[in-house]
Design a protein around this motif. Sequence first.
Motif, PDB file in Angstrom:
ATOM      1  N   PHE B 422       0.843  -1.211   0.000  1.00 61.53           N
ATOM      2  CA  PHE B 422       0.000   0.000   0.000  1.00 61.53           C
ATOM      3  C   PHE B 422       0.869   1.249   0.000  1.00 61.53           C
ATOM      4  CE2 PHE B 422      -2.915   3.139   2.007  1.00 61.53           C
ATOM      5  CZ  PHE B 422      -3.884   3.131   1.021  1.00 61.53           C
ATOM      6  N   ARG B 423       0.415   2.231  -0.721  1.00 59.82           N
ATOM      7  CA  ARG B 423       1.148   3.472  -0.953  1.00 59.82           C
ATOM      8  C   ARG B 423       1.554   4.204   0.331  1.00 59.82           C
ATOM      9  NH1 ARG B 423      -4.232   5.128  -2.400  1.00 59.82           N
ATOM     10  NH2 ARG B 423      -3.815   4.998  -4.638  1.00 59.82           N
ATOM     11  N   HIS B 424       2.679   4.918   0.246  1.00 57.97           N
ATOM     12  CA  HIS B 424       3.079   5.861   1.298  1.00 57.97           C
ATOM     13  C   HIS B 424       2.589   7.263   0.950  1.00 57.97           C
ATOM     14  CE1 HIS B 424       6.014   3.389   3.673  1.00 57.97           C
ATOM     15  NE2 HIS B 424       5.809   2.618   2.615  1.00 57.97           N
ATOM     16  N   GLU B 425       2.396   7.510  -0.332  1.00 57.96           N
ATOM     17  CA  GLU B 425       1.964   8.835  -0.780  1.00 57.96           C
ATOM     18  C   GLU B 425       1.046   8.654  -1.989  1.00 57.96           C
ATOM     19  OE1 GLU B 425       0.834  11.861  -0.509  1.00 57.96           O
ATOM     20  OE2 GLU B 425       2.356  11.861   1.063  1.00 57.96           O
ATOM     21  N   TYR B 426       0.135   9.605  -2.173  1.00 62.31           N
ATOM     22  CA  TYR B 426      -0.734   9.530  -3.358  1.00 62.31           C
ATOM     23  C   TYR B 426       0.115   9.612  -4.624  1.00 62.31           C
ATOM     24  CZ  TYR B 426      -4.974  10.057  -0.540  1.00 62.31           C
ATOM     25  OH  TYR B 426      -5.992   9.860   0.346  1.00 62.31           O
ATOM     26  N   GLU B 427      -0.258   8.795  -5.619  1.00 64.32           N
ATOM     27  CA  GLU B 427       0.459   8.820  -6.895  1.00 64.32           C
ATOM     28  C   GLU B 427       0.065  10.043  -7.719  1.00 64.32           C
ATOM     29  OE1 GLU B 427      -1.483   6.222  -5.946  1.00 64.32           O
ATOM     30  OE2 GLU B 427      -0.007   4.679  -5.418  1.00 64.32           O
ATOM     31  N   GLY B 428      -1.178  10.461  -7.598  1.00 64.92           N
ATOM     32  CA  GLY B 428      -1.658  11.542  -8.461  1.00 64.92           C
ATOM     33  C   GLY B 428      -2.543  12.514  -7.718  1.00 64.92           C
ATOM     34  N   ARG B 429      -3.148  13.412  -8.474  1.00 61.44           N
ATOM     35  CA  ARG B 429      -4.040  14.414  -7.876  1.00 61.44           C
ATOM     36  C   ARG B 429      -5.503  14.008  -8.007  1.00 61.44           C
ATOM     37  NH1 ARG B 429      -1.255  18.504  -5.835  1.00 61.44           N
ATOM     38  NH2 ARG B 429      -3.198  18.995  -4.811  1.00 61.44           N
ATOM     39  N   THR B 430      -5.843  13.174  -8.998  1.00 63.05           N
ATOM     40  CA  THR B 430      -7.251  12.817  -9.180  1.00 63.05           C
ATOM     41  C   THR B 430      -7.499  11.389  -8.687  1.00 63.05           C
ATOM     42  OG1 THR B 430      -7.008  11.853 -11.393  1.00 63.05           O
ATOM     43  CG2 THR B 430      -7.301  14.247 -11.287  1.00 63.05           C
TER      44      THR B 430
END
Lengths: 454, 454
Positions: B422-430
């Motif tokens: 699971f991600r540590h940070e969002y990949e994108g803005r949408t």
Amino acid sequence: MSSSKRQIKLNAFLMATGHHVAAWRHPDVPLQAGLGFAHYKALAQTAERAKFDAVFLADSVGIRDASASRTLHRSARVSGFEPLTLLSALAAVTERLGLIATVSTTYNEPYHVARKFASLDHLSGGRSGWNVVTSSNEAEALNFNLDRHPEHALRYERAREFVDVVTGLWDSWDDDAFTHDKAAGEYFDPDRLHVLAHQGKHFRVRGPLNVARSPQGHPVVVQAGASEAGQALAAATAEVIFTAQQSLAGAQAFYRGLKAQLAHHGRDPEGLKILPGVFPVVGQSEQHAKEKLEELQSLIPPDVGVALLSTVIGGIDLTGYPVDGPLPGNLPEPNGPKSRFRLVTELARTEGLSIRQLYQRVGTARGHWSIHGTASQIADQLQQWFEEEAADGFNVMPPTLPGGLDDFVTQVVPELRRRGLFRHEYEGRTLRENLGLARPANRHLLARDLKAAA
Amino acid sequence: MSSSKRQIKLNAFLMATGHHVAAWRHPDVPLQAGLGFAHYKALAQTAERAKFDAVFLADSVGIRDASASRTLHRSARVSGFEPLTLLSALAAVTERLGLIATVSTTYNEPYHVARKFASLDHLSGGRSGWNVVTSSNEAEALNFNLDRHPEHALRYERAREFVDVVTGLWDSWDDDAFTHDKAAGEYFDPDRLHVLAHQGKHFRVRGPLNVARSPQGHPVVVQAGASEAGQALAAATAEVIFTAQQSLAGAQAFYRGLKAQLAHHGRDPEGLKILPGVFPVVGQSEQHAKEKLEELQSLIPPDVGVALLSTVIGGIDLTGYPVDGPLPGNLPEPNGPKSRFRLVTELARTEGLSIRQLYQRVGTARGHWSIHGTASQIADQLQQWFEEEAADGFNVMPPTLPGGLDDFVTQVVPELRRRGLFRHEYEGRTLRENLGLARPANRHLLARDLKAAA
């Protein structure tokens, strides 16, 4: 300054780039205004800092000018936020400001409308208001499985029943219905839940609403129809009227007439606030204000001006007539609201205006009261209307945004305060409290009281 | 941790007091959860800090349990926010979190739905998603001028056309249609405006939509129907599936079956994310988790348990049967979705459960996958489903709120991160970027390209 003096009510009527038809071309107006949330957030916070009662949003479920397709590409009004989603977002970034959205009764169902305004009222802690319209835009019908707009009388008949269903659904629950008794496992008292079971000509709606009675009891009901049917609906149901008036005498006649009609419904005249629209161009001097207005007028392309005038007078095509000639005398009957048609044709005749002069006059404010001058001159006129039974306050229509609102807030509002005519602080927490409107009792409790007294 | 490894998608399915049917009675759950904006704001911000893809809201345009009136007063689900108003408010207090609302195609009009989701997409900078349902609640019909719910096949036929109209309206404008040319007085390029002119069996909708094409092109389309018609609709139109699965084998069969169907529509399997619901009870030890679950189960009043079970299996009345006896063998056909009925009756037969055991099982998660254990044990199961073709992620259904979400976020999410899942940070803005879904091209541009190539 006397704090007990009757106070002017002020709404900020926000329209993306501003109310002037060519506002979007003004150098100070941001390009992305129509769909910029940061833009609207700043406007709402400006209105709240100035202690406005509410922001007010118009609406149309279709592109209003779709018929005037020759100039559609010159219009900033083809795209924007849907009002209830926008106001819900604004609810999260404001604390006291009222939030009034227009929703048509012609192309909606009462359960959805009752629910969304109740939800917004809870979200905002009691700040929502519903501007009831029946739609004047033929193009809307085509988006809702119809070939044409239902006729005026039928729309108002439906609207009357629609409002009755909505207010009935808002009374689905007593204010104290939710007991939240964890130990007994009782979330609400079933005796305080009411099933509407409405069976009418236009609607069958059982209820109950799946939203608790909201902080205001009922979100504030606003109405803007000027026709006879519109005024009758307003006298029966509205708590705020937004109206287009051009002259003090006309506004007084409207004000007195409508307040008198309230008595037929057993209503207190104080229970209805009449707010004419006002389009104020504020300058440092009278000359400066005039130049600001002329700068805006010069931005109206003639084809847009003529098309706009056609729309305002009810879809009558005016292309082909000389722009600097008079309005032709033998025009056909309008499709749209007759009140606007009469207003404009009378204006043309009385003042002998050319089509260009007329579209410039109408373009400034779409039939609303347009004034320009210094803050003091504008305050004089607002004060006169307010004190001489023409208005309880105003729906302020800034010519451009954000500049036109900033001008009003920084110059006219302080002037009104100096005269003791406008609040320094909000009186209450809800829109209803700030407008000075009573919180309605639940209709089921009324029925119960009557039964108990019998 | 490998950053290029396929990642689990996580939605937080928010339901006022939590997903357990008796959650509202739990001492840690706030009394006013259902209509507390501060409560939802804190939940959304928790989900965003944890980098969840989205929050997800269910919906019903009527009181779901109105027929089971004997126990209605024990339910916390009778009153709450309307999802689109709530998500719009949450859009203003979050920055990256997706916002998915359920809206029924059976009791709405496509123009309104297209418009509201496009508006929310603009408000939120590209974070809106629409969960398409056809409604399973008979009570809704009675709020919309009908005597009964339209039959299943007709609802899905209407839904298919409805989604087609909505996506068509979302393509009313090219992405670059708005030129905002102040000097030339051209607000948009008329060649980049498209009139839908839809004429179908259920709808006639002219368009265009009065909202510019939104940041995501189309808000993300989510679907949750499990019937054959539901799966067919999903294979044709959905980008995210929310599904109720009880076992790994069942989830795998559903996952593989649905991904295979995509090929018939020329769709990439990566273009559809399958997220089973999961109801996780997290404890410091397995025993602790078991006790937490049992505490919740003990809060279900038997009359509520029996009524709930009746509802889940399609409105079949079970009162009168001994609570500690088996589910009767010769039940009538259900009115509601058959998939849930089959799931529950099979569970009863396979495991030999009594009515009480069965309602406790179903009460935890209304037919969804219920798991309890330590964070590590829960992560093991999520990992297995994710890695063995049963899921692309999960719609997390916290048993109580805010506690159940806090438990998952502080204990399970870090465990998934340690495993590189699971991600540590969002990949994108949408929302679309975070889910790894392509931005759809405008259907009118596609048509233009095909024409140019011919």
